[in-house]
Design a protein around this motif. Structure first.
Motif, PDB file in Angstrom:
ATOM      1  N   GLY A 176      94.375  32.854  18.571  1.00 44.91           N
ATOM      2  CA  GLY A 176      94.044  34.528  17.385  1.00 44.91           C
ATOM      3  C   GLY A 176      93.942  35.290  18.843  1.00 44.91           C
TER       4      GLY A 176
ATOM      5  N   ARG B  75     101.273  34.124  18.240  1.00 39.17           N
ATOM      6  CA  ARG B  75     102.859  33.402  17.929  1.00 39.17           C
ATOM      7  C   ARG B  75     103.716  33.379  18.692  1.00 39.17           C
TER       8      ARG B  75
ATOM      9  N   ILE C 281     101.745  29.559  18.822  1.00 42.33           N
ATOM     10  CA  ILE C 281     101.100  28.798  18.038  1.00 42.33           C
ATOM     11  C   ILE C 281     101.613  28.078  17.795  1.00 42.33           C
TER      12      ILE C 281
ATOM     13  N   LEU D 137      88.643  30.261  15.487  1.00 41.86           N
ATOM     14  CA  LEU D 137      89.488  30.486  15.257  1.00 41.86           C
ATOM     15  C   LEU D 137      89.564  32.231  14.808  1.00 41.86           C
TER      16      LEU D 137
ATOM     17  N   THR E 187      92.019  34.477  13.767  1.00 42.57           N
ATOM     18  CA  THR E 187      92.700  34.875  13.238  1.00 42.57           C
ATOM     19  C   THR E 187      93.276  35.384  11.301  1.00 42.57           C
TER      20      THR E 187
ATOM     21  N   HIS F 153      93.508  36.325   8.124  1.00 46.13           N
ATOM     22  CA  HIS F 153      95.155  35.274   6.299  1.00 46.13           C
ATOM     23  C   HIS F 153      96.450  35.910   6.733  1.00 46.13           C
TER      24      HIS F 153
ATOM     25  N   SER G 123     101.375  32.740   7.346  1.00 45.74           N
ATOM     26  CA  SER G 123     101.214  31.358   8.830  1.00 45.74           C
ATOM     27  C   SER G 123     100.012  31.260   8.660  1.00 45.74           C
ATOM     28  N   THR G 124      98.636  31.842   8.382  1.00 47.50           N
ATOM     29  CA  THR G 124      97.430  30.751   8.933  1.00 47.50           C
ATOM     30  C   THR G 124      97.313  30.533   7.656  1.00 47.50           C
ATOM     31  N   ASP G 125      97.830  30.367   6.704  1.00 45.54           N
ATOM     32  CA  ASP G 125      96.856  29.472   5.353  1.00 45.54           C
ATOM     33  C   ASP G 125      96.680  28.161   5.749  1.00 45.54           C
TER      34      ASP G 125
ATOM     35  N   LEU H  91      95.631  26.338   8.056  1.00 43.81           N
ATOM     36  CA  LEU H  91      95.805  26.590   9.597  1.00 43.81           C
ATOM     37  C   LEU H  91      95.471  24.880   9.558  1.00 43.81           C
TER      38      LEU H  91
ATOM     39  N   ASN I  97      84.525  29.407  14.042  1.00 42.98           N
ATOM     40  CA  ASN I  97      84.991  30.589  12.662  1.00 42.98           C
ATOM     41  C   ASN I  97      84.925  31.554  12.166  1.00 42.98           C
TER      42      ASN I  97
ATOM     43  N   VAL J 299      92.443  30.701   6.882  1.00 41.70           N
ATOM     44  CA  VAL J 299      92.459  29.551   7.568  1.00 41.70           C
ATOM     45  C   VAL J 299      92.239  28.177   7.391  1.00 41.70           C
TER      46      VAL J 299
END
Length: 309
Positions: free
Chosen positions: A144, A168, A182, A197, A199, A201, A204-206, A208, A225, A231
């Motif tokens: 991220g 991305r 990614i 991390l 990023t 939520h 696309s990142t759930d 991850l 995190n 994430v």
């Protein structure tokens, strides 16, 4: 006249004079219905923890409203409720330094064994751990790599770590950092000793950082995190922590807040802090500066800054 609402008198005092063509009114839409002069509000500034259908329903009653200023960098929680035709603006840039400081603090605390030393101190014991690894020369992967990621990277480099990013799409960041796509994450993780991390939520990142993601990290690696709790797959992380293979330092968790006695609190090699990394007060200079920039942009007819939706 540019009318701006802020959620408390303390924030109004901090914002101060906005110029002859602008005025402040104090109104927290989480606390009550719009005041009499609400039909003139063009910019509504929300407090921390403000959201949901009731709050945004009250904002939808404001006929002149052009923009909603939320106090966080993350904005996914607000998207379902924003009234039609109104800009949603996040606080990008306000939280970069504080979040980066906490990411560095969590990393150094885990690397240098601070929890163990503090526990020994509470027990009145002298228990050296001479082999605690340094942050210097470690390979850090920041997942991220936006403005907060770059702020984290700068602080990691100050400790002489090697930093690369993930976003991305692949690029070279303005600070010279190599940023990978990614889609390549699983090939990057085996050489990453520390993974940060940061990023938002979304779909696309759930989860991850799921079981496969964590399994690809090398033995002894650290997961930090400071993004969003969901994430990370909590069950998968608990399995890795329980085996002693990985370590974690978490400002955010899933669920959040963690219930009392949740297994993450006692998991070996895990530091948990209660989502405080980027929590700026709305009276802080960086937030106040953002409100002034919003008013200046509206005055110039350029629309709001930090527009995200």
């Amino acid at each position: 006249m540019i009318t701006v609402s802020v959620p408390s008198q303390e924030v109004a005092d901090a914002v101060g004079d906005l110029g002859d063509d602008a005025r402040l009114i104090v109104w927290n839409p989480a606390a009550g219905e719009p005041p009499a002069e609400a039909d003139q509000i063009r910019l509504a500034c929300l407090a921390h923890g403000t959201g949901g259908r009731k709050v945004y329903g009250r904002l939808a009653q404001l006929p002149a409203l052009e923009a909603i200023q939320i106090p966080s960098a993350g904005f996914e929680h607000a998207l379902p409720f924003v009234p039609d035709g109104v800009a949603l603006c996040n606080a990008r840039g306000v939280h970069d330094t504080r979040t980066a400081e906490m990411a560095l603090t969590l990393t150094l605390a885990s690397q240098r064994g601070l929890p163990q030393f503090l526990d020994a101190q509470r027990r009145g014991r002298w228990e050296p751990w001479a082999t605690a690894p340094s942050l210097a020369d470690r390979r850090v992967l920041i997942v991220g790599y936006g403005s907060i990621g770059a702020a984290i990277g700068a602080r990691m480099r100050a400790c002489e770590a090697h930093v690369e990013g993930v976003a991305r799409s692949a690029r070279i960041a303005p600070d010279g950092t190599t940023v990978h796509a990614i889609d390549d994450i699983l090939t990057l993780l085996p050489s990453a000793e520390i993974v940060v991390l940061v990023t938002p939520h979304d779909d696309s990142t759930d989860r991850l950082a799921n079981a496969g993601f964590l399994a690809a990290m090398p033995d002894g690696a650290l997961l930090v995190n400071v993004g969003r709790g969901a994430v990370v797959d909590t069950d998968a992380l608990l399995a890795e922590l329980g085996s002693g293979r990985l370590r974690a330092a978490l400002d955010v968790t899933d669920p959040e807040p963690l219930p009392d006695d949740h297994p993450l609190f006692s998991a070996p090699g895990c530091i948990v802090v209660p989502h405080v990394a980027g929590l700026n007060q709305l009276t802080d200079r960086r937030y106040v500066d953002l409100v002034h920039r919003q008013v200046a942009s509206l005055r110039a007819g350029q629309g709001p800054v930090n527009r995200v939706a």
